[in-house]
Design an enzyme around this catalytic site. Structure first.
Site, PDB file in Angstrom:
ATOM      1  N   ARG A  60      99.345  48.337 -32.840  1.00 48.30           N
ATOM      2  CA  ARG A  60     100.636  48.972 -33.044  1.00 48.30           C
ATOM      3  C   ARG A  60     100.765  49.502 -34.471  1.00 48.30           C
ATOM      4  O   ARG A  60     100.261  48.893 -35.404  1.00 48.30           O
ATOM      5  CB  ARG A  60     101.768  47.964 -32.809  1.00 48.30           C
ATOM      6  CG  ARG A  60     101.730  47.277 -31.473  1.00 48.30           C
ATOM      7  CD  ARG A  60     102.213  48.087 -30.340  1.00 48.30           C
ATOM      8  NE  ARG A  60     103.480  48.746 -30.566  1.00 48.30           N
ATOM      9  CZ  ARG A  60     104.119  49.445 -29.623  1.00 48.30           C
ATOM     10  NH1 ARG A  60     103.586  49.566 -28.415  1.00 48.30           N
ATOM     11  NH2 ARG A  60     105.257  50.022 -29.863  1.00 48.30           N
ATOM     12  N   VAL A  61     101.446  50.607 -34.599  1.00 48.19           N
ATOM     13  CA  VAL A  61     101.703  51.133 -35.928  1.00 48.19           C
ATOM     14  C   VAL A  61     103.177  50.962 -36.319  1.00 48.19           C
ATOM     15  O   VAL A  61     103.588  51.374 -37.376  1.00 48.19           O
ATOM     16  CB  VAL A  61     101.297  52.615 -36.057  1.00 48.19           C
ATOM     17  CG1 VAL A  61      99.804  52.774 -35.890  1.00 48.19           C
ATOM     18  CG2 VAL A  61     102.035  53.471 -35.047  1.00 48.19           C
ATOM     19  N   ASP A  62     103.961  50.369 -35.404  1.00 52.88           N
ATOM     20  CA  ASP A  62     105.374  50.144 -35.738  1.00 52.88           C
ATOM     21  C   ASP A  62     105.603  48.659 -36.017  1.00 52.88           C
ATOM     22  O   ASP A  62     104.663  47.891 -36.145  1.00 52.88           O
ATOM     23  CB  ASP A  62     106.273  50.637 -34.592  1.00 52.88           C
ATOM     24  CG  ASP A  62     105.855  50.034 -33.257  1.00 52.88           C
ATOM     25  OD1 ASP A  62     105.087  49.055 -33.255  1.00 52.88           O
ATOM     26  OD2 ASP A  62     106.301  50.543 -32.221  1.00 52.88           O
ATOM     27  N   ASP A  63     106.854  48.269 -36.108  1.00 49.36           N
ATOM     28  CA  ASP A  63     107.149  46.875 -36.431  1.00 49.36           C
ATOM     29  C   ASP A  63     107.131  45.994 -35.193  1.00 49.36           C
ATOM     30  O   ASP A  63     108.075  45.251 -34.913  1.00 49.36           O
ATOM     31  CB  ASP A  63     108.512  46.790 -37.134  1.00 49.36           C
ATOM     32  CG  ASP A  63     108.422  47.362 -38.532  1.00 49.36           C
ATOM     33  OD1 ASP A  63     107.327  47.301 -39.122  1.00 49.36           O
ATOM     34  OD2 ASP A  63     109.435  47.876 -39.026  1.00 49.36           O
TER      35      ASP A  63
END
Ligand code: 6R9
Length: 694
Positions: A558-561
């Site tokens: 994942r590149v998000d939180d």
């Protein structure tokens, strides 16, 4: 020769230039040394496979991209439609600049997914075929249902639901463990056009209440208790609390249908609210075993499933009927090379999307025999999975990397003491499978004989988007390989420009596929903002990905939180809000760190209220706060693996927490902290490092 085929047929042109400017902090690194490691399917396997060669794959893939309407409507015609869809097979707008996002497939087509999964297969002569083998928590506890008997049970429940006033479009919340009653309940809702919202029976009362308040169900379906390994969990108590909680927000539920799970708990020990609570066994068998179908439009909602986002509030992912039906059926068939004699076992719970698409709908739409397992893979010992494989002669086994890694740690003997000769195809889902786990799964579990389908997809996508087709391609351990039919993955840079050839970047999808979700329940704006605004013109998956010189895709996380713990999506914001609800916690910031078994672990930086001293006791009570508020006793995957005392958090002058720095401190990459000069107080970083081992 085979290799040359692969190279010449790779989906995208190779060698179009490397991109090196991407932020390695968030994207991870391509597994360079693994790129050249090819594992070929045996000739014997390929010969019998539905898609036996890269050439056949390319032929089908090309057609699916050049003529999606023709490709999908041909497949859809194999299913039953009360009325065929209109002249437009699909219409879509995936570009926020051109107006609201809209995806429709087979609009105007009238069908029913329960009819297609059950009645259609029975009419084709498969009424006596086993639909579900059920394996209980304890050895020796089992049961089964043929397609005909499954249909009867579904009809009885469907008639009951109609009787209590559940109508087309109404929501029903299902909070059940892996009993046969769980798929029965899903199918019963589908039969009458009700929208099911399955909540994983391990979520806390608060999470359940939140979901009940959001979708205002006509009824909740649960059971009194469940045994998971040696533990007994009182599910009905959790439901009672959740219903009390939702009543406070003005949502009251009139009916709580409760299955008596005798192996876990006697009905006399179950708390009961007369008038609202109904015993399944006392009521449902009284109802007729046939039930008319509620025919629905292809675009009528089928179910809601909540998933974590990067803000605190879970997202109600909405899937509709027609496209989802065709997509789950087709992906199941090809990604597992399904043939009618197969016995299929997916270890996922129906509380997750994998259980929706690949325990219930995909396999049953194909008339497959499915195993539903109530227990845990480590009970009574870590050989349980292979015991089940041998018992039912499982041919297709689909699980998660976290399970593979945890069993790998127990040693090979638990595996090799069982025959596993029936196995034909293995599958993996939930997170990237690291090459060493891949090899163990392949060599030890599959005796170097079974291709592994490493299926990349999401709650939102409904079904597989990038996956090997067993027998078609040589595999690379750890790569999800190539897109499924009709799927156009693109890798973009941070400006949203498509990058070709060998590269890494953000994974997006160009144009729609039938199984795509249509909205976030009650919040179409959030749907557009989260998925379609970051890179206009594309669906943004939230994942990083690299593509190697042969066109193979490597998911990098994942590149998000969002943290992926044992294949479960956990929003950092959700854990943070649980921590700050503790009276002695002033502030919290949560990041993911690498974890040997879970893939990622939860690492929490916690600032205490002024004057409160650090203590082990407090650490425990904070952990408990997360477990209690977020997920309950089952799979305490939301509990922090590490609590790091933080006198302060690294923040920008505008007050934004710099998670990039926290990630580096958490993973002890102290020489890679990068620029800290933009911090409001750069000293915070030294203080945090000093407290690393406290
Ligand atoms: C089906 C499911 C989705 C997220 C997704 C990605 C990760 C799932 C993966 C994978 C690498 C795979 N993910 N499968 N990453 N390889 N084969 O898990 O849905 O719970 O919504 O999670 O899981 O990060 O974005 P969901």
């Amino acid at each position: 020769n085979y290799l040359r085929h692969v190279e010449s047929l790779a989906v995208l042109p190779s060698g179009a230039g490397k991109i090196s400017h991407l932020n390695a902090v968030i994207l991870g690194e391509a597994l360079a040394s693994e790129e050249n490691d090819l594992v070929f399917p045996s000739e014997e396997f390929s010969r019998q496979a539905l898609v036996p060669s890269p050439m056949k794959y390319m032929e089908m893939y090309r057609r699916s991209i050049e003529d999606p309407a023709g490709f999908w409507s041909e497949i859809a015609s194999e299913f039953y439609w009360k009325q065929k869809w209109g002249t437009t097979v699909y219409s879509e707008n995936l570009d926020v600049r051109k107006g609201p996002i809209k995806i429709e497939w087979f609009k105007g087509g009238i069908t029913n997914i329960c009819y297609n999964a059950l009645d259609r297969n029975i009419e084709a002569g498969n009424g006596d075929k086993i639909a579900i083998y059920w394996e209980g928590n304890d050895l020796g506890q089992d049961g089964s249902l043929t397609y005909s008997s499954l249909l009867e049970k579904v009809c009885q429940l469907a008639n009951y639901l109609k009787d209590i006033g559940v109508r087309k479009g109404d929501a029903v919340v299902i909070y059940l463990p892996m009993l046969m009653e769980l798929p029965i309940a899903m199918l019963a809702c589908a039969r009458i056009g009700a929208i099911h919202s399955v909540v994983f029976a391990g979520f806390s009362a608060d999470s359940l209440a939140q979901r009940i308040v959001d979708c205002k169900p006509k009824a909740v379906i649960t059971c009194n208790a469940v045994r998971r390994g040696p533990k007994v969990i009182h599910l009905k108590d959790i439901v009672d609390d959740a219903l009390a909680e939702s009543a406070k927000s003005g949502v009251s539920v009139d009916v709580c249908l409760t299955y008596e799970n005798q192996s876990a708990m006697n009905r006399h020990d179950t708390k009961w609210q007369k008038g609202r609570d109904i015993w399944w066994q006392d009521t449902i068998p009284e109802y007729p075993t046939t039930c008319e179908i509620e025919w629905v439009d292809a675009e009528d909602p089928l179910f809601l499933l909540y998933t974590s986002g990067s803000t605190g509030k879970p997202k109600g992912v909405l899937h509709t009927t027609g496209g989802y039906m065709i997509y789950t059926a087709t992906t199941f068939k090809y990604a597992f090379d399904y043939k009618p004699p197969d016995i299929y076992w997916c270890t996922a719970d129906c509380g997750w999307i994998t259980g929706h698409s690949y325990v219930t709908y995909g396999p049953l739409l194909n008339g497959a025999t499915v195993i539903v397992f109530e227990g845990v893979p480590s009970y009574p010992d870590p050989g349980r999975c292979w015991n089940i494989v041998d018992k039912y002669k499982v041919t297709l086994f689909y699980t998660a990397p976290t399970l593979v890694r945890s069993l790998m740690r127990e040693g090979d003997e638990y595996v090799t003491r069982y025959s596993r000769k029936s196995l034909r195809v293995l599958g993996s889902v939930g997170e990237p499978i690291n090459p060493s786990a891949w090899r163990w799964f392949f060599n030890i579990v599959g005796d170097s004989r079974c291709p592994i389908s490493d299926t990349w997809w999401q709650t939102e996508t409904g079904g597989f988007l990038i996956t090997p087709l067993p027998g078609a391609w040589p595999q690379k351990p750890g790569s999800a390989t190539f897109p499924f039919f009709g799927v156009q993955p693109v890798i973009v840079d941070e400006k949203g420009a498509e990058i070709e050839g060998e590269c890494s970047g953000y994974l997006c999808i160009k144009s729609s596929w039938p199984g795509a979700f249509r909205t976030l329940y009650g919040d179409h704006e959030r749907y557009e903002t989260t998925y379609f605004k970051p890179f206009p013109g594309y669906y943004f998956s939230g994942d990083g990905c690299s593509r190697d010189k042969d066109g193979y895709h490597w998911l990098t996380g994942r590149v998000d939180d969002v943290i992926n713990v044992s294949g479960h999506r956990i929003g950092t914001a959700e854990v943070e809000s649980a921590l700050v609800s503790h009276p002695q916690c002033a502030e919290a910031a949560v990041v993911g760190v690498e974890h040997e078994v879970k893939g990622q672990g939860i690492y929490a930086f916690v600032t205490l209220v002024d004057g409160v001293p650090y203590s082990e006791e407090l650490r425990k009570s904070l952990t408990l706060a997360v477990r209690k508020q977020f997920h309950c006793q089952i799979g305490p995957f939301a509990a922090p693996d590490k609590i790091h005392w933080a006198p302060g958090l690294p923040k920008t002058r505008s007050g934004k927490i710099m998670r990039r720095i926290l990630r580096k401190i958490a993973s002890r990459q102290l020489d890679e902290l990068g620029d800290t000069s933009t911090l409001a107080d750069p000293n915070v970083v030294d203080q945090l490092i000093a407290l690393s081992d406290c």
